[in-house]
Design a protein around this motif. Sequence first.
Motif, PDB file in Angstrom:
ATOM      1  N   LEU A 193       0.755  -1.163   0.033  1.00 54.03           N
ATOM      2  CA  LEU A 193       0.101   0.004  -0.024  1.00 54.03           C
ATOM      3  C   LEU A 193       0.942   1.259  -0.024  1.00 54.03           C
ATOM      4  O   LEU A 193       1.940   1.250   0.771  1.00 54.03           O
ATOM      5  N   ARG A 194       0.689   2.111  -0.977  1.00 51.68           N
ATOM      6  CA  ARG A 194       1.139   3.375  -0.881  1.00 51.68           C
ATOM      7  C   ARG A 194       0.522   4.739  -1.166  1.00 51.68           C
ATOM      8  O   ARG A 194      -0.319   4.515  -2.166  1.00 51.68           O
ATOM      9  N   ARG A 195       0.530   5.450  -0.095  1.00 48.40           N
ATOM     10  CA  ARG A 195      -0.506   6.695  -0.261  1.00 48.40           C
ATOM     11  C   ARG A 195      -2.022   6.361  -0.591  1.00 48.40           C
ATOM     12  O   ARG A 195      -2.699   6.866  -1.356  1.00 48.40           O
ATOM     13  N   ILE A 196      -2.333   5.451   0.344  1.00 49.36           N
ATOM     14  CA  ILE A 196      -3.722   5.096   0.429  1.00 49.36           C
ATOM     15  C   ILE A 196      -4.461   5.712   1.651  1.00 49.36           C
ATOM     16  O   ILE A 196      -4.299   5.097   2.734  1.00 49.36           O
ATOM     17  N   PRO A 197      -5.293   6.886   1.709  1.00 47.93           N
ATOM     18  CA  PRO A 197      -5.629   7.639   2.616  1.00 47.93           C
ATOM     19  C   PRO A 197      -6.922   6.775   3.501  1.00 47.93           C
ATOM     20  O   PRO A 197      -7.139   7.151   4.564  1.00 47.93           O
ATOM     21  N   GLU A 198      -7.701   5.864   2.724  1.00 45.03           N
ATOM     22  CA  GLU A 198      -8.993   5.598   3.278  1.00 45.03           C
ATOM     23  C   GLU A 198      -8.499   4.174   4.203  1.00 45.03           C
ATOM     24  O   GLU A 198      -9.504   3.553   4.824  1.00 45.03           O
ATOM     25  N   VAL A 199      -7.418   3.664   4.326  1.00 46.92           N
ATOM     26  CA  VAL A 199      -7.140   2.331   4.903  1.00 46.92           C
ATOM     27  C   VAL A 199      -6.956   2.528   6.360  1.00 46.92           C
ATOM     28  O   VAL A 199      -5.756   2.981   6.715  1.00 46.92           O
ATOM     29  N   PRO A 200      -7.682   1.882   7.320  1.00 42.06           N
ATOM     30  CA  PRO A 200      -7.556   2.156   8.639  1.00 42.06           C
ATOM     31  C   PRO A 200      -6.411   1.129   9.169  1.00 42.06           C
ATOM     32  O   PRO A 200      -6.146   0.111   8.308  1.00 42.06           O
ATOM     33  N   CYS A 222       0.634   6.354   4.372  1.00 42.25           N
ATOM     34  CA  CYS A 222      -0.885   5.928   4.387  1.00 42.25           C
ATOM     35  C   CYS A 222      -1.206   6.847   5.586  1.00 42.25           C
ATOM     36  O   CYS A 222      -0.986   6.309   6.815  1.00 42.25           O
ATOM     37  N   ASP A 223      -1.730   7.987   5.319  1.00 42.69           N
ATOM     38  CA  ASP A 223      -2.139   8.918   6.454  1.00 42.69           C
ATOM     39  C   ASP A 223      -3.354   8.461   7.370  1.00 42.69           C
ATOM     40  O   ASP A 223      -3.245   8.772   8.503  1.00 42.69           O
TER      41      ASP A 223
END
Length: 491
Positions: A193-200, A222-223
Amino acid sequence: MLGHGHINDILPGELLCRIFRLFLDPYHPKRDRCRLSLVCRLWCGWVQGSASLWTDIIASEGLGYLRKSLERSKDASIELSYPGGTRTACTMRADKFLQEASPHVARWQSLSIDTSYPVNWAEALAPLEEKGVPNIETVNIFGEPAFLRTPTGLTGTITIGNGAFPKLKNIRLRAVPVTIRVTGLTTLRSFALRRIPEVPLRAVVGVLENSPHLEQLEVEGCDGLKIVEKNWSVRLIKFERLTGVVLGGLDAAVTNFILSIVHAPNCERLIINLTNPPPLSVLFNASISHLLLPFREDGLERPLLDVAVEEDVVCDYITIQVGYIGIDICASRDVASSHLNNVLSWIGDYSGSEASYPVSLTFYFGFEDLGYVEAFGPKFSVKHIDVSESSHAILLEYLSHPRRQNSSGWPFPRLEDLDCHLDSWHKIAGTRLLDMLTARYGCAGTEQSVEAETPTPLRSIKLHSTTRPDELIRRIQEILSNVEITWVDDS
């Protein structure tokens, strides 16, 4: 040499089609099939009728080609590609590409999408979730970072395990607004995963808990990964096959949490990338001390600790490599050396009482913070130093005197190898080098300091310059007659 007519008489058509498949350029299969078809009627018939020659389906060849390929590949497994870049620019949108191919999801073996256009991923992925993709093994979806901040309604869903992708082995997602759900055990081998904002964070942990055969793990930028549950407890997860882990641009506490629950005894590469982190005691502490287990085995020498420091105007860049562990830190200049100290303290404290690491130390560009050299305590034996042109003044002066805090010892007393870059301060650097060698090792007719025991003589000196410094070499040999001197032409 046999002509194609003789080849037709010798080789069966099925074998020839296998050879034809090797000839096809994955980016231009349409062009290469056309070339094969023009050789003769027989070849043309084989090309048109062989399902295996139509299974590599690339969006850049156009909608007509896509439909023809889906028809002529018959019941064979297909590999779908939507390439990015100007070389293979696509005329149709990625969601249209998926829509056209979705009636054949049962035959999908791999899907690769690289798009720089905004996509409604909720609509694009919905048919896959509804119908399921029972045989797909590889999914690569790369989106455009500029379109990440999309309305929630455009977020897609990917369910792995017993869901829509039951046989998925490899998944790589970059800059795509998707959520990941896990239902039961997965067959994953690689998860990136790279720069996936929605994954908790709970979703990522769910993947780890249900992927016993995982071999590669990458989570970067991943913010959305935050620790929001204070008392969340997760058991240690052991991965016998996990050989590569990359964690970058994450909250330090999140990085610590992931590493604390992942036990990979056969890991060959662990990369940790940190940018402007908080005090690294949050990350490097007892909860991840198991990462140092390979270095604590009885009878084994400690691996080389390779540290490189590059000071810039605003930030410092620190690279630390010890065994299979690589740590890259970018931090403001006022705190960067303290981060190095945190990492070294962690390595020293949890490597066993007998730990002693040989160290190679490299300074690029400027060097002003003595905290970088004073961070190396008794468990670290600096064997090699590479001194850049702009590092001479402070570093060579530092090596010229016993430690102020401990007058009984010289800095880096076991130093064996020295790389010195002379240009463009050739004469000044040479003088500083000679002064340091004289003060540190003494020479005939020179009275050496009696405050400290003489350090181990240097084994080698490597001089980097555009012209050979013969006079400097001669004078070095007067101080250290047994040292091996090498000149490297930097012109």
